[in-house]
Design an enzyme around this catalytic site. Structure first.
Site, PDB file in Angstrom:
ATOM      1  N   ASP A  31       0.844  -1.194   0.000  1.00 48.41           N
ATOM      2  CA  ASP A  31       0.000   0.000   0.000  1.00 48.41           C
ATOM      3  C   ASP A  31       0.879   1.243   0.000  1.00 48.41           C
ATOM      4  O   ASP A  31       2.024   1.198   0.462  1.00 48.41           O
ATOM      5  CB  ASP A  31      -0.912   0.020   1.234  1.00 48.41           C
ATOM      6  CG  ASP A  31      -2.262   0.676   0.938  1.00 48.41           C
ATOM      7  OD1 ASP A  31      -2.280   1.893   0.698  1.00 48.41           O
ATOM      8  OD2 ASP A  31      -3.278  -0.036   0.940  1.00 48.41           O
ATOM      9  N   ASP A  74       4.256   2.562  -4.315  1.00 45.12           N
ATOM     10  CA  ASP A  74       3.223   2.993  -5.249  1.00 45.12           C
ATOM     11  C   ASP A  74       3.358   2.222  -6.563  1.00 45.12           C
ATOM     12  O   ASP A  74       4.456   2.161  -7.134  1.00 45.12           O
ATOM     13  CB  ASP A  74       3.387   4.498  -5.499  1.00 45.12           C
ATOM     14  CG  ASP A  74       2.191   5.129  -6.165  1.00 45.12           C
ATOM     15  OD1 ASP A  74       1.610   4.508  -7.067  1.00 45.12           O
ATOM     16  OD2 ASP A  74       1.837   6.260  -5.778  1.00 45.12           O
ATOM     17  N   THR A 144     -15.513  -3.512 -11.502  1.00 46.02           N
ATOM     18  CA  THR A 144     -16.760  -3.019 -10.931  1.00 46.02           C
ATOM     19  C   THR A 144     -17.913  -3.279 -11.889  1.00 46.02           C
ATOM     20  O   THR A 144     -17.750  -3.205 -13.116  1.00 46.02           O
ATOM     21  CB  THR A 144     -16.670  -1.506 -10.638  1.00 46.02           C
ATOM     22  OG1 THR A 144     -17.979  -0.997 -10.365  1.00 46.02           O
ATOM     23  CG2 THR A 144     -16.101  -0.737 -11.826  1.00 46.02           C
ATOM     24  N   SER A 179     -18.738   7.252 -14.846  1.00 44.92           N
ATOM     25  CA  SER A 179     -17.854   8.234 -14.225  1.00 44.92           C
ATOM     26  C   SER A 179     -16.446   8.016 -14.752  1.00 44.92           C
ATOM     27  O   SER A 179     -16.145   6.980 -15.366  1.00 44.92           O
ATOM     28  CB  SER A 179     -17.857   8.099 -12.696  1.00 44.92           C
ATOM     29  OG  SER A 179     -17.133   6.941 -12.303  1.00 44.92           O
ATOM     30  N   TYR A 181     -13.950   7.409 -12.910  1.00 44.83           N
ATOM     31  CA  TYR A 181     -13.463   6.242 -12.170  1.00 44.83           C
ATOM     32  C   TYR A 181     -13.850   4.957 -12.884  1.00 44.83           C
ATOM     33  O   TYR A 181     -13.013   4.086 -13.129  1.00 44.83           O
ATOM     34  CB  TYR A 181     -14.030   6.242 -10.750  1.00 44.83           C
ATOM     35  CG  TYR A 181     -14.101   4.858 -10.146  1.00 44.83           C
ATOM     36  CD1 TYR A 181     -12.941   4.192  -9.746  1.00 44.83           C
ATOM     37  CD2 TYR A 181     -15.317   4.197  -9.999  1.00 44.83           C
ATOM     38  CE1 TYR A 181     -12.997   2.909  -9.209  1.00 44.83           C
ATOM     39  CE2 TYR A 181     -15.384   2.928  -9.466  1.00 44.83           C
ATOM     40  CZ  TYR A 181     -14.229   2.287  -9.083  1.00 44.83           C
ATOM     41  OH  TYR A 181     -14.284   1.015  -8.569  1.00 44.83           O
ATOM     42  N   HIS A 182     -15.134   4.822 -13.234  1.00 48.55           N
ATOM     43  CA  HIS A 182     -15.581   3.605 -13.906  1.00 48.55           C
ATOM     44  C   HIS A 182     -14.901   3.440 -15.263  1.00 48.55           C
ATOM     45  O   HIS A 182     -14.596   2.330 -15.698  1.00 48.55           O
ATOM     46  CB  HIS A 182     -17.099   3.622 -14.061  1.00 48.55           C
ATOM     47  CG  HIS A 182     -17.834   3.469 -12.765  1.00 48.55           C
ATOM     48  ND1 HIS A 182     -18.469   4.520 -12.149  1.00 48.55           N
ATOM     49  CD2 HIS A 182     -18.032   2.389 -11.962  1.00 48.55           C
ATOM     50  CE1 HIS A 182     -19.025   4.103 -11.023  1.00 48.55           C
ATOM     51  NE2 HIS A 182     -18.771   2.818 -10.887  1.00 48.55           N
ATOM     52  N   LYS A 185     -11.616   1.757 -14.889  1.00 50.76           N
ATOM     53  CA  LYS A 185     -11.760   0.304 -14.736  1.00 50.76           C
ATOM     54  C   LYS A 185     -11.970  -0.374 -16.089  1.00 50.76           C
ATOM     55  O   LYS A 185     -11.501  -1.495 -16.319  1.00 50.76           O
ATOM     56  CB  LYS A 185     -12.940   0.001 -13.810  1.00 50.76           C
ATOM     57  CG  LYS A 185     -12.728   0.412 -12.359  1.00 50.76           C
ATOM     58  CD  LYS A 185     -11.718  -0.483 -11.667  1.00 50.76           C
ATOM     59  CE  LYS A 185     -11.777  -0.308 -10.148  1.00 50.76           C
ATOM     60  NZ  LYS A 185     -10.885  -1.239  -9.431  1.00 50.76           N
ATOM     61  N   ARG A 241     -24.327   4.759   4.313  1.00 51.64           N
ATOM     62  CA  ARG A 241     -24.800   6.125   4.534  1.00 51.64           C
ATOM     63  C   ARG A 241     -26.208   6.123   5.123  1.00 51.64           C
ATOM     64  O   ARG A 241     -26.513   6.872   6.057  1.00 51.64           O
ATOM     65  CB  ARG A 241     -24.751   6.896   3.215  1.00 51.64           C
ATOM     66  CG  ARG A 241     -25.286   8.312   3.292  1.00 51.64           C
ATOM     67  CD  ARG A 241     -24.811   9.130   2.094  1.00 51.64           C
ATOM     68  NE  ARG A 241     -25.124   8.492   0.828  1.00 51.64           N
ATOM     69  CZ  ARG A 241     -26.288   8.631   0.176  1.00 51.64           C
ATOM     70  NH1 ARG A 241     -27.252   9.354   0.725  1.00 51.64           N
ATOM     71  NH2 ARG A 241     -26.485   8.057  -0.985  1.00 51.64           N
ATOM     72  N   THR A 253     -31.269  10.053   2.475  1.00 50.60           N
ATOM     73  CA  THR A 253     -31.216  10.894   1.277  1.00 50.60           C
ATOM     74  C   THR A 253     -31.077  10.039   0.026  1.00 50.60           C
ATOM     75  O   THR A 253     -29.996   9.550  -0.299  1.00 50.60           O
ATOM     76  CB  THR A 253     -30.062  11.899   1.385  1.00 50.60           C
ATOM     77  OG1 THR A 253     -28.852  11.195   1.743  1.00 50.60           O
ATOM     78  CG2 THR A 253     -30.357  12.945   2.442  1.00 50.60           C
ATOM     79  N   ARG A 323     -25.885  13.034  -9.958  1.00 54.72           N
ATOM     80  CA  ARG A 323     -25.267  12.198 -10.976  1.00 54.72           C
ATOM     81  C   ARG A 323     -26.086  12.239 -12.270  1.00 54.72           C
ATOM     82  O   ARG A 323     -27.265  12.569 -12.253  1.00 54.72           O
ATOM     83  CB  ARG A 323     -25.151  10.756 -10.486  1.00 54.72           C
ATOM     84  CG  ARG A 323     -24.405  10.626  -9.168  1.00 54.72           C
ATOM     85  CD  ARG A 323     -24.177   9.184  -8.805  1.00 54.72           C
ATOM     86  NE  ARG A 323     -23.438   9.062  -7.551  1.00 54.72           N
ATOM     87  CZ  ARG A 323     -22.710   8.003  -7.207  1.00 54.72           C
ATOM     88  NH1 ARG A 323     -22.653   6.958  -8.007  1.00 54.72           N
ATOM     89  NH2 ARG A 323     -22.057   7.981  -6.063  1.00 54.72           N
TER      90      ARG A 323
END
Length: 389
Positions: A31, A74, A144, A179, A181-182, A185, A241, A253, A323
């Site tokens: 890590d 890293d 994902t 996104s 991020y996606h 992937k 959440r 929410t 989103r």
């Protein structure tokens, strides 16, 4: 088996390392502690206090007599990545070491670029290291379900058999991520498939649903072994959440109508899936894909489940969705591969939710109320740094 867990200090990496060690494998973790730095940047943090990686590994050795070796560095540093693979000589590498939050990648240009460089370059360095040092190493990569998006046809496990104008072929299932991020992937998946096809590497791509839960049998052995419990609007999963909001007597929410349907999975099943993938490796040259989820629910159904299970009054509040996503859509996912290897799933149950309520009540004084409300808007393409000029 010698297994190297990358991102072994993280929410899923740490419980996975403990589970694999408890199953009798020799385990090392790596890590760079970037996830802890995100907390400082965002002014957020884990609801449950987490110890340093050094303390965690020491406690594990104290309790079990088993040693988990550490590599600090890293993956975007190729020299470190090569050195780690050469020194440890793993049979399998479990790759969690990526920026994992869609909202974080959508904050602004800087965060989008960072996410893609960190994730894609780190994985490329790893692929090259495996190809040059030992092509028999099995790469188990956390993808994902968000890679697929929400297509109006059934989602297959990575590959699609199709017929077009009288000809047939087997192709990677089309991706429409939601996104940056996606998207990173998706780039990873394509790069890994290419490496398997060209270099003969062996890899399993685990397209994982939304994970819920905070404890596994191993982390529950001692408070000092605890993993993260993220509840904020950037890194917190929706179920976690909602649990926090219920305990604090806040409205749950829900973004938009709440009809967004996603695959979900218990954290105990996540670590079991990794074990099954490692112990049943892909063949040389095979890019194997499993959809790592156990059931699907809409956001509205998750909120309603929390409201029904919580022993108190709970109100559901619908917010404007920050989103860009379909509010209602078809969603059917085939996910048989891990079941065939022996996964017996835990489904979302009152028992688990009750345990999450207990955890939230225990640490409720650590909640930062400001961190719960959404503050990243997908439609805002302005760069924060440029906008300050």
């Amino acid at each position: 088996m010698r297994i190297l867990v990358l991102g072994g200090d993280g929410y899923l990496g740490w419980p996975t390392a403990l589970h694999l060690s408890q199953c009798g494998h020799d385990v090392a973790v790596a890590d760079n502690f970037a996830r802890r730095q995100y907390d400082f940047e965002l002014g957020a943090g884990s609801l449950v206090p987490i110890e340093s990686l050094q303390t965690r590994t020491s406690v594990w050795r104290e309790l079990t007599g088993k040693t988990i070796e550490m590599f600090i560095g890293d993956l975007t540093d190729a020299d470190f990545t090569y050195r780690m693979i050469r020194e440890y000589r793993p049979d399998a590498v479990v790759h969690f070491a990526e920026q994992r939050a869609a909202p974080y990648s959508m904050i602004d240009r800087k965060h989008a670029v960072y996410t893609q460089v960190n994730n894609v370059v780190g994985t490329l360095n790893l692929l090259y290291a495996i190809a040059e040092i030992d092509r028999d190493i099995h790469l188990v990569k956390l993808g994902t379900m968000g890679e697929y998006g929400t297509p109006n046809i059934e989602i297959e496990e990575g590959w699609l058999e199709l017929e077009y104008k009288g000809r047939k072929d087997r192709v990677l299932y089309p991706k429409r991520p939601g996104s940056f991020y996606h998207l990173s992937k998706v780039h990873d998946s394509h790069n890994i498939e290419f490496a398997c096809r060209i270099w003969g590497l062996r890899a399993t791509d685990l397209n994982q649903g939304i994970v819920y839960g905070q404890q596994t049998p191993e982390t529950a052995m001692d408070d000092r072994l605890a993993t993260r419990f993220d509840y904020d609007a950037v890194f917190g999963t929706v179920l976690n959440r909602f649990v926090i909001q219920a305990v604090l007597e806040m409205p749950l929410t829900v973004y938009g109508k709440g009809g967004q349907t996603r695959g979900i999975i218990d954290i105990r099943d996540t670590v079991r899936c990794i074990q099954l993938a490692c112990e049943n490796p892909a063949e040389p040259g095979e890019f194997r894909v499993f959809n790592q989820m156990t059931e699907s629910m809409s956001v509205r159904q998750i909120a309603e489940t929390i409201a029904e299970c919580y022993p108190g009054e709970v109100v559901i509040e619908h917010l404007d969705n920050p989103r860009v996503e379909l509010e209602e859509h078809f969603y059917k996912v085939n996910h048989t591969g891990l079941m065939e290897l022996g996964l017996v799933p835990h489904l979302l149950s009152d028992t688990l939710i009750t345990s999450l309520f207990d955890i939230a009540k225990r640490y409720r004084d650590r909640v930062d109320l400001a961190a719960v409300r959404p503050n990243v808007n997908w439609r805002d393409a302005r760069d924060a740094r440029v906008g300050e000029r």
